[in-house]
Design an enzyme around this catalytic site. Structure first.
Site, PDB file in Angstrom:
ATOM      1  N   ASP A  98       0.854  -1.168   0.000  1.00  0.00           N
ATOM      2  CA  ASP A  98       0.000   0.000   0.000  1.00  0.00           C
ATOM      3  C   ASP A  98       0.893   1.222   0.000  1.00  0.00           C
ATOM      4  O   ASP A  98       1.813   1.315   0.816  1.00  0.00           O
ATOM      5  CB  ASP A  98      -0.855  -0.026   1.276  1.00  0.00           C
ATOM      6  N   ASP A 202      -3.015   4.755  -2.093  1.00  0.00           N
ATOM      7  CA  ASP A 202      -4.007   5.204  -1.128  1.00  0.00           C
ATOM      8  C   ASP A 202      -4.390   6.669  -1.343  1.00  0.00           C
ATOM      9  O   ASP A 202      -3.517   7.527  -1.507  1.00  0.00           O
ATOM     10  CB  ASP A 202      -3.399   5.057   0.286  1.00  0.00           C
ATOM     11  N   GLU A 259      -6.610   4.255  -5.675  1.00  0.00           N
ATOM     12  CA  GLU A 259      -7.849   4.520  -4.947  1.00  0.00           C
ATOM     13  C   GLU A 259      -8.291   5.919  -5.377  1.00  0.00           C
ATOM     14  O   GLU A 259      -7.870   6.913  -4.818  1.00  0.00           O
ATOM     15  CB  GLU A 259      -7.631   4.468  -3.430  1.00  0.00           C
ATOM     16  N   HIS A 331     -11.311  -3.132   2.932  1.00  0.00           N
ATOM     17  CA  HIS A 331     -11.165  -2.944   4.373  1.00  0.00           C
ATOM     18  C   HIS A 331     -11.846  -1.671   4.880  1.00  0.00           C
ATOM     19  O   HIS A 331     -11.845  -1.418   6.074  1.00  0.00           O
ATOM     20  CB  HIS A 331      -9.675  -2.898   4.725  1.00  0.00           C
ATOM     21  N   ASP A 332     -12.392  -0.867   3.970  1.00  0.00           N
ATOM     22  CA  ASP A 332     -13.073   0.369   4.370  1.00  0.00           C
ATOM     23  C   ASP A 332     -14.591   0.256   4.272  1.00  0.00           C
ATOM     24  O   ASP A 332     -15.293   1.240   4.503  1.00  0.00           O
ATOM     25  CB  ASP A 332     -12.656   1.526   3.440  1.00  0.00           C
TER      26      ASP A 332
HETATM   27  C1  NOJ Z   1      -8.021   5.037   2.396  1.00  0.00           C
HETATM   28  C2  NOJ Z   1      -7.727   3.795   3.157  1.00  0.00           C
HETATM   29  O1  NOJ Z   1      -8.225   2.707   2.467  1.00  0.00           O
HETATM   30  C3  NOJ Z   1      -8.317   3.980   4.522  1.00  0.00           C
HETATM   31  O2  NOJ Z   1      -8.321   2.797   5.262  1.00  0.00           O
HETATM   32  C4  NOJ Z   1      -7.555   5.071   5.211  1.00  0.00           C
HETATM   33  O3  NOJ Z   1      -8.178   5.382   6.438  1.00  0.00           O
HETATM   34  C5  NOJ Z   1      -7.495   6.340   4.377  1.00  0.00           C
HETATM   35  N1  NOJ Z   1      -7.289   6.110   2.988  1.00  0.00           N
HETATM   36  C6  NOJ Z   1      -6.391   7.244   4.858  1.00  0.00           C
HETATM   37  O4  NOJ Z   1      -5.142   6.721   4.520  1.00  0.00           O
END
Ligand code: NOJ
Ligand code: CA
Length: 559
Positions: A98, A202, A259, A331-332
């Protein structure tokens, strides 16, 4: 479309903290992952993305990096990482890390030095602004993603603030500064030179701010405004992204997936076209459906028709441009089966149906750990059980908006990032076989029934269905169509039916699913040559084509 080595691959996301704990401290680790590589090989995936394992205070579970070139001792050592890379490569697997470069941790050396000397080299690595001497007004009215202002007092300097669009322990890096950019590129190349195969990028859209900074119209009673308003106003991110690609990824021919949330439609070719900044980026259209600036409590549930419309809109936009990355969870997000399946369809047949329709879309299919078992959201009884910082903020926002605490808990239960972060359910032994110690996060109580051991040898399990889908995409008889075939919606207006064609000159495949109890007759554009996959035992032909039974999904080869 120019063929790339990764087009016919299947990708898998690991959340290391929750995958497998090799030493009984309750925290998943690199050795745990290495030990499970044969499992992933057997499943059939190729590209593996690891959520962050760098040195971190874990304020945001590793998305707050204190040292980009070292492994957090809770996850292991650099030797463990080398071993993982070596073992993965020997099995023909690719490893992505990541890349969290919009911000670092406030415990990173750069930030510590910035606090010591805000006007020096490292002060310029961040966005530091003087406090307003008269009115006490903050530099801007932007609200951080995790709640509250994006401005925090610079430690040791009462008269200065630093910017953090995420948590206050995640100060934003100043990408306008070429010195910072070069540091970041050196770090990226350092990893790629060690043999890493690529990165997931990210929050990458946040690296370009709208400059000069200004206030936007407040959108809640707190007087603050969503970061989205500032990002919509920012232009010129392409200069940073192409520079980074040219200096790092391209010379290494590495795979990258961004992302990216709010690209402008005309920018798509720049992002993932043949000469794009990244190899691929995620489709979040269904994920952001129904969002509301007021907070989680104001979100609208997604129906199967909404889901279809979101996914199809992306396919239409993207499939001639490049390869989108298709997901149902990460994971989010909540678990895909708990979100995109109506309650009546949350059973193994429904889970297989959802798997079928997203996995065979044009683009790169991704599986998030545990998805291949059909893992589900976890019940929440009190906010004290919750780990995720954004859930805690959203809970408070819901209370402020007038919801009762039990209503606010229901909101958290639906959207919490903990849902996807509960440990992987390996078997029915204590702690689901994840750890011999005390797991860092609650195990989903359904693990006794829902676990790999129970599914591994059951030919009808969700797990074995995922294996079939992976095999199908790789089967030389179908792969050209499933990887490169065009995408065309079929019976688009039929309520609760999601169907599409994947076509090449040589072959037509139809993917069709019935998101409801009642059976539906489906007409076909031509006769059936072969039933390639079916999530239930029987198949009913009809005059016009076929009868799809409740929650049935099929893949047909047509004449
Ligand atoms: C996206 C990530 O997937 C998430 O888990 C994170 O909290 C934020 N970006 C900040 O890095
Ligand atoms: Ca451990």
């Amino acid at each position: 479309m120019k063929k790339q080595w990764w087009h016919n691959k299947v990708a898998y996301q690991i959340y290391p903290k929750s995958f497998y704990d090799s030493n009984g401290d309750g925290i998943g680790d690199l050795k745990g992952i290495t030990g499970k590589l044969p499992y992933l090989k057997d499943l059939g995936v190729d590209i593996i993305w690891l959520s962050p394992v760098y040195v971190s205070p874990l304020a945001d579970q590793g998305y707050d990096i204190a040292d980009y070139k070292a492994i957090d001792p809770r996850f292991g050592t650099m030797e463990d990482m080398d071993e993982l890379l070596e073992k993965a490569h020997s099995l023909g697997l690719y490893i992505l890390m990541d890349l969290v470069i919009n911000h670092c941790s406030d415990e990173h050396e750069w930030f510590r030095k910035a606090c010591e000397d805000p006007d020096g080299r490292y002060g310029k690595f961040f966005y530091i602004r003087d406090a307003d001497k008269e009115g006490g007004k903050l530099p801007t009215n932007w609200r951080s993603y995790f709640g509250g202002s994006v401005w925090e007092k610079l430690p040791g300097h009462d008269d200065k603030y630093y910017l953090h669009v995420f948590h206050k322990k995640q100060p934003d890096l100043n990408w306008e500064n070429p010195d910072l950019r070069e540091e970041v590129y050196r770090m990226i190349n350092w990893w790629l030179d060690r043999g890493l195969d690529g990165f997931r990028l990210d929050a990458i859209i946040n690296i370009k701010k709208a400059i000069p900074f200004r206030d936007y119209t407040p959108d809640r009673d707190d007087g603050l405004t969503s970061i989205d308003n500032m990002l919509a106003d920012a232009t010129g991110i392409g200069e940073f992204l192409s520079e980074m690609r040219n200096k790092t990824f391209r010379p290494h021919d590495s795979f990258t997936v961004g992302e990216v949330f709010n690209e402008k439609p005309e920018e798509l070719p720049d992002f993932i076209g043949e000469n794009g900044y990244f190899s691929s980026m995620y489709d979040f259209s269904e994920n952001i459906f129904g969002r509301d600036l007021a907070g989680w409590h104001a979100y609208t549930d997604i129906t199967p028709d909404d889901y279809k419309n979101c996914v199809f809109a992306t396919q239409k936009k993207v499939s001639n441009v490049g390869f989108i990355s298709n997901i149902i969870e990460n994971h989010d997000e909540p678990r895909g089966v708990s979100r995109y399946l109506p309650e009546a369809g949350r059973h193994d047949t429904g889970k297989k149906l959802l798997a079928t329709v997203y996995f065979l879309l044009h683009g790169l299919p991704w599986i998030y750990q545990g998805q291949e078992l059909g893992m589900e959201n976890i019940p929440v009884s009190s906010i004290d059980e919750v780990d995720d910082i954004s859930s805690i903020d959203s809970y408070n926002v819901a209370l402020d908006a007038g919801l009762s605490s039990s209503e606010a808990i229901k909101v958290v239960e639906k959207y919490s990032r903990d849902n996807a972060r509960t440990p992987f359910q390996w078997d029915d032994s204590e702690n689901a076989g994840f750890t011999t110690g005390m797991p860092w996060l609650r195990i989903n109580p359904n693990y006794k029934k829902l676990n790999l051991k129970a599914q591994k040898d059951d030919p009808e399990s969700v797990f074995n269905y995922y294996k079939k889908l992976i095999e199908l995409r790789k089967n030389s008889k179908y792969s050209d169509t499933l990887v490169y075939g065009t995408f065309k919606p079929w019976l688009n207006d039929m309520h609760n039916i999601m169907a599409y064609l994947r076509e090449t000159e040589a072959q037509t495949l139809l993917i069709a699913a019935n998101f409801q109890e009642s059976e539906q007759e489906i007409s076909l554009p031509s006769r059936i040559r072969e039933i390639v996959l079916n999530n239930i035992p029987d198949f009913i032909r009809s005059e016009k084509g076929m009868i799809l039974q409740g929650w049935q999904a099929v893949v047909l080869e047509l004449e």
